[in-house]
Enzyme design. Sequence first.
Site, PDB file in Angstrom:
ATOM      1  CB  CYS A   1      -3.606   3.262  -1.592  1.00  0.00           C
ATOM      2  SG  CYS A   1      -4.836   4.500  -1.270  1.00  0.00           S
TER       3      CYS A   1
ATOM      4  CD  GLN B   1      -6.791  -4.524   3.883  1.00  0.00           C
ATOM      5  OE1 GLN B   1      -7.699  -5.344   4.068  1.00  0.00           O
ATOM      6  NE2 GLN B   1      -7.044  -3.262   3.609  1.00  0.00           N
TER       7      GLN B   1
ATOM      8  CG  HIS C   1      -1.900   0.985   1.405  1.00  0.00           C
ATOM      9  ND1 HIS C   1      -1.641   2.281   1.776  1.00  0.00           N
ATOM     10  CD2 HIS C   1      -3.245   0.909   1.229  1.00  0.00           C
ATOM     11  CE1 HIS C   1      -2.779   2.956   1.823  1.00  0.00           C
ATOM     12  NE2 HIS C   1      -3.763   2.155   1.494  1.00  0.00           N
TER      13      HIS C   1
ATOM     14  CG  ASP D   1       0.566  -2.384   6.343  1.00  0.00           C
ATOM     15  OD1 ASP D   1      -0.402  -2.573   7.100  1.00  0.00           O
ATOM     16  OD2 ASP D   1       0.489  -1.706   5.300  1.00  0.00           O
TER      17      ASP D   1
ATOM     18  CE  LYS E   1      -7.342  -0.284   6.211  1.00  0.00           C
ATOM     19  NZ  LYS E   1      -7.968   0.064   4.929  1.00  0.00           N
TER      20      LYS E   1
HETATM   21  N1  PMP Z   1      -1.709  -0.681   4.658  1.00  0.00           N
HETATM   22  C1  PMP Z   1      -2.631  -1.452   4.077  1.00  0.00           C
HETATM   23  C2  PMP Z   1      -2.253  -2.819   3.607  1.00  0.00           C
HETATM   24  C3  PMP Z   1      -3.925  -0.965   3.923  1.00  0.00           C
HETATM   25  O1  PMP Z   1      -4.849  -1.724   3.334  1.00  0.00           O
HETATM   26  C4  PMP Z   1      -4.248   0.321   4.402  1.00  0.00           C
HETATM   27  C5  PMP Z   1      -5.641   0.900   4.270  1.00  0.00           C
HETATM   28  N2  PMP Z   1      -6.226   0.742   3.005  1.00  0.00           N
HETATM   29  C6  PMP Z   1      -3.243   1.074   5.004  1.00  0.00           C
HETATM   30  C7  PMP Z   1      -1.993   0.542   5.119  1.00  0.00           C
HETATM   31  C8  PMP Z   1      -3.482   2.456   5.512  1.00  0.00           C
HETATM   32  O2  PMP Z   1      -4.368   2.437   6.595  1.00  0.00           O
HETATM   33  P1  PMP Z   1      -4.970   3.779   7.159  1.00  0.00           P
HETATM   34  O3  PMP Z   1      -5.498   4.538   5.981  1.00  0.00           O
HETATM   35  O4  PMP Z   1      -6.046   3.333   8.087  1.00  0.00           O
HETATM   36  O5  PMP Z   1      -3.863   4.507   7.857  1.00  0.00           O
END
Ligand code: PMP
Length: 406
Positions: free
Chosen positions: A364, A203, A123, A200, A226
């Site tokens: 993203c 997910q 991401h 990270d 999430k």
């Molecule tokens: N890493 C991953 C794998 C994600 O899916 C996301 C959210 N789509 C993020 C980071 C970022 O999370 P947040 O926008 O809640 O900070």
Amino acid sequence: QARFDVDAVRRDFPILGQQVNGKPLVYLDNGASAQKPLAVLDAMDRYYREMHSNVHRGAHTLGDRATSAFEGAREKVRAFMNAASTREIIWTRGTTEAINLIANGLAQRLKAGDEILVSQMEHHANIVPWQMMAERTGAKVVPVPVTPAGELDLDSFNSLLGDNTKILALTHVSNVLGTINPVAALVEQAKARGVITVIDGAQAVPHFQPDVQALGCDFYMFSAHKLFGPTGIGALYGRAELLEEMPPYQGGGEMIERVSFERTTWNTLPYKFEAGTPAIAEAVGLGAAIDYLDGLDREGMQAAEDALLVRANELVETVPGMEIIGTAKNKVPVMSFKIEGLHPSDIGTLLDQQGIAIRTGHHCAMPLMDFYGVPGTARASFAFYNTMEEVEQLFTALQKVQRLFA
Ligand code: PMP
């Protein structure tokens, strides 16, 4: 077949009962943000009705109540991730802020020529903070390629993990592909070379519980929203020795021990990284989400989620021209796809008209889109409260969209 009672669970999520565009809502955008059970809504409501005050001030009863609710939530997060101590659990605004905090904190260790190993499936939150840090230090961000099936290319990983590698920043689960990366094994290899490991978990946590001690990583982070909790808060696990040596991320109240114009000293962990009044009600909400999940049959829930993905995969052939992107052996119920002749955003709009919420676009993860040569994908991401009927409704709707518009 799982004993998990999805109908009972759905009653805990009031938002799921509504109609959207005249159709019962089918919410399949859980990867972007999950819905909240009553237990979370009630805990936050009760917090504001009965205990709100600032925390760690100690002068009065409400302050004590707020502090114990807030610190109680930190203990729940510690237990959820199996960290050794609450000193190692830092509240952040979410995954993004946690990664920025670490990139900032580790910058002092890096010099020109050092490498930060990431993957092609990251991401942007696990790419851009490292690029910003690389810009400052002269270090380089090096991506590990993925295979066409959407798995990490392990041969490339082995050859790219080298003497210059200082940090490995890797997603536990891909938000686009659903791939579960073999994190424990990769962390072990990285650690053997003295590389700092950042995982990270954004997910991963909605689908399974991480064990940071078993994974052996130095840092692990996720976002509450999430994990069926509120927006605006997330948690960062960091190994105490590393957190101790890192400089603070932001300055202000709470993060100091003593301030004078001559010299300011930092508070102890975890407070050194928590400048300013924190998101107290949100922490309480996240604690309630974790309690809620603890009360569910975790194994049954996972089996039910797996069954949703198996069914979805079976139904792919009922939609002419549909192709799944991300066919890893080990994956969570996230399904990115394209349909010949249809733009992903049109798929999203046409499904929405039928009450079905999915996500479309680059998610993203532009470098991953580049790898697959697509501008974006359509993505259905399932949670434990989704039903087999909803999977079938999705495919019935896709068949219709394909027939009428492709
Ligand atoms: N890493 C991953 C794998 C994600 O899916 C996301 C959210 N789509 C993020 C980071 C970022 O999370 P947040 O926008 O809640 O900070």
